[in-house]
Enzyme design. Structure first.
Site, PDB file in Angstrom:
ATOM      1  N   CYS A  10      -1.514  23.962 -89.728  1.00  0.00           N
ATOM      2  CA  CYS A  10      -2.901  24.353 -89.979  1.00  0.00           C
ATOM      3  C   CYS A  10      -3.757  23.976 -88.760  1.00  0.00           C
ATOM      4  CB  CYS A  10      -3.432  23.674 -91.234  1.00  0.00           C
ATOM      5  SG  CYS A  10      -3.233  21.899 -91.206  1.00  0.00           S
ATOM      6  N   CYS A  13      -3.868  20.336 -87.744  1.00  0.00           N
ATOM      7  CA  CYS A  13      -2.691  19.794 -87.064  1.00  0.00           C
ATOM      8  C   CYS A  13      -2.776  20.087 -85.569  1.00  0.00           C
ATOM      9  CB  CYS A  13      -1.413  20.411 -87.622  1.00  0.00           C
ATOM     10  SG  CYS A  13      -1.387  20.498 -89.413  1.00  0.00           S
TER      11      CYS A  13
END
Lengths: 75, 315
Positions: A10, A13
Site C-alpha cells: 500500500c 509501505c
C-alpha cells in the site's frame, strides 16, 4: 545489517521504504534494505498491522510510517 | 463563538444579507468548516493516543478463545479503539483466526472497526449533535455483534481460504511505547489524517452549504422521507461506493436531513458508507472464499437496512 519493510504494497509501505532509505543514507552505515510483500513471510514475524519495520530479524515498528528520525534511532 | 465569527465575517465584513441564499450558504460554510476542523484536530489527536495503547496484537490476545456472545460484544467494543486500516485487513484476519479467535468474533471486530470510527463520530457529533452520534455508536455496535453472531452460527470455517489455516504465525511482539512516543505518534497521525481528508471535508461542507442555502425546504420529503419504503435500501446501495469519504459525505447528508431525509435513512446511509466498502471486499477476497464474502456483506447490509427501518418507525 538487514532491514526489512513489511507490507502488502500500500502507499504507506512505500513511504516507509523511502524513509528507511533516507535514514540509512544519512547514517552512512551499510545496510541491506528489503521489501517483504508475501503474506506468509509477514505473518512469520507475527505482525498484524502493516507497514512494519524489522531490523536484523526484530520487529521495531508496526502499523505506522516511522519518520526518518525515528528510524535513525533504531539503526 | 464560531457562530459570531461566521456572522461577523459574512454579514458585517463581506456585507451579505442574512436570510438570502448566498448569505446563508456562505455563513453555513464558514461556520461548519471551522467547527469541523477544530473538532477533527482535537479528537483525532486524543483518539490516536488512546489507540496507541491498544495495538491489534493485544486485542488479538484478549479475544483469543473467547466464547461467542461475550466474545462478540468484546470484539465489537475493541473494534472502536484498535486502529484498523483496510490495507492491514489480511494480516489482521490471519492473526486473529490463527490465534484461536472464533470466526464470528473476528467478524464482529471487522464490522465494528471501520464503522464506529472516530471521523464518522466527530462529524456526526459536530453536525447532528451528541444524541445522533450516540445512536450511531450503539446501533453500529449492535450491527457488529449480531452480524458476528449470525456468521458464527453459520459455521463457515470451510469458506475461509485453505492456506489461512496452514499459515505459521510467528510469536507476536508488542512494541512498547513511552508516553512521549505516543504523543509523537498521535501528532503525526493527526497531521497525516487531516492532510488526507481535508479536501473531502471542504467539498462536502461546500455542497452541504449550497443545499442548505439554495434547495427548497422539504424537497426530499417525497423521495427520502419516512413514507418512501425504498429510501432505506436505496440509501445503502448508494453508500457502498462512497467508502472512505465519511468526512465529505456527512456534511451533505446533514443538509439533506434538513430538507426532509428521514433519520433512519440517514443512519443506514452513513453505516453503508463506513462499513460496506468495495476495496475492503477485494482485499478480504485474499482470505475468504466467495460464499463467505457474500454472507459477510449480505448480513451487514441486511442489518443496516433493519436499523434504517427501525429508526424511521420510532423517531
Amino acid at each position: 545489517m538487514k532491514i526489512e519493510v513489511l507490507g502488502t504494497g500500500c502507499a504507506k509501505c512505500k513511504n516507509l521504504y523511502e524513509n528507511v532509505k533516507k535514514a540509512v543514507e544519512e547514517s552512512g552505515k551499510s545496510a541491506e534494505i528489503v521489501k517483504v510483500e508475501e503474506i506468509p513471510k509477514i505473518m512469520a514475524y507475527g505482525v498484524m498491522s502493516t507497514p512494519a519495520l524489522v531490523v536484523d530479524g526484530k520487529v521495531v515498528f508496526s502499523g505506522k510510517v516511522a519518520s526518518v528520525a525515528e528510524i535513525s534511532g533504531v539503526l | 463563538m464560531l457562530k459570531q465569527f461566521a456572522d461577523w465575517l459574512v454579514f458585517d465584513t463581506i456585507g451579505l444579507v442574512p436570510g438570502t441564499h448566498s448569505g446563508e450558504a456562505l455563513n453555513f460554510f464558514i461556520y461548519d468548516t471551522l467547527k469541523i476542523f477544530l473538532l477533527l484536530t482535537t479528537i483525532i489527536f486524543v483518539v490516536a493516543i488512546i489507540r496507541s495503547s491498544f495495538p491489534p496484537e493485544r486485542t488479538k490476545r484478549m479475544l483469543s478463545h473467547k466464547r461467542e456472545y461475550v466474545g462478540n460484544v468484546l470484539a465489537a467494543l475493541l473494534g472502536i479503539v484498535t486502529p484498523f486500516c483496510s490495507c492491514s485487513a489480511v494480516p489482521l484476519f490471519i492473526g486473529f483466526v490463527e490465534s484461536g479467535v472464533p470466526l464470528g468474533v473476528t467478524f464482529s471486530f471487522l464490522i465494528s472497526s471501520p464503522m464506529v470510527n472516530e471521523i464518522a463520530l466527530i462529524m456526526l457529533w459536530g453536525l447532528f449533535g451528541w444524541k445522533i452520534a450516540l445512536i450511531y455508536i450503539s446501533t453500529g455496535l449492535l450491527v457488529a455483534i449480531i452480524g458476528g453472531i449470525i456468521i458464527g452460527k453459520m459455521k463457515m470455517e470451510k469458506y475461509v481460504q485453505d492456506y489461512v489455516w496452514e499459515m505459521q504465525v510467528g510469536k507476536t511482539e508488542i512494541v512498547k511505547q513511552t508516553f512521549r512516543e505516543k504523543l509523537e505518534y498521535a501528532r503525526g497521525y493527526t497531521f497525516e489524517l487531516l492532510k488526507k481528508i481535508w479536501p473531502y471535508v471542504v467539498i462536502g461542507v461546500g455542497l452541504g452549504a449550497f443545499i442548505h442555502g439554495y434547495a427548497p425546504q422539504d424537497f426530499l420529503v417525497r423521495y427520502a422521507g419516512r413514507d418512501n419504503m425504498f429510501a432505506v435500501p436505496l440509501a445503502v446501495l448508494v453508500g457502498v461506493p462512497l467508502y472512505s469519504n465519511a468526512a465529505g459525505v456527512i456534511p451533505i447528508v446533514h443538509a439533506l436531513m434538513e430538507k426532509g431525509m428521514a433519520i433512519g435513512t440517514v443512519l443506514a446511509f452513513m453505516m453503508a458508507v463506513t462499513a460496506l466498502s468495495l476495496p475492503e471486499a477485494i482485499i478480504l477476497k485474499n482470505v475468504l472464499k466467495n460464499r463467505l464474502l457474500v454472507v459477510f456483506f449480505g448480513t451487514v447490509a441486511v442489518a443496516i437496512i433493519c436499523v434504517g427501518y427501525l429508526f424511521n418507525a420510532i423517531l
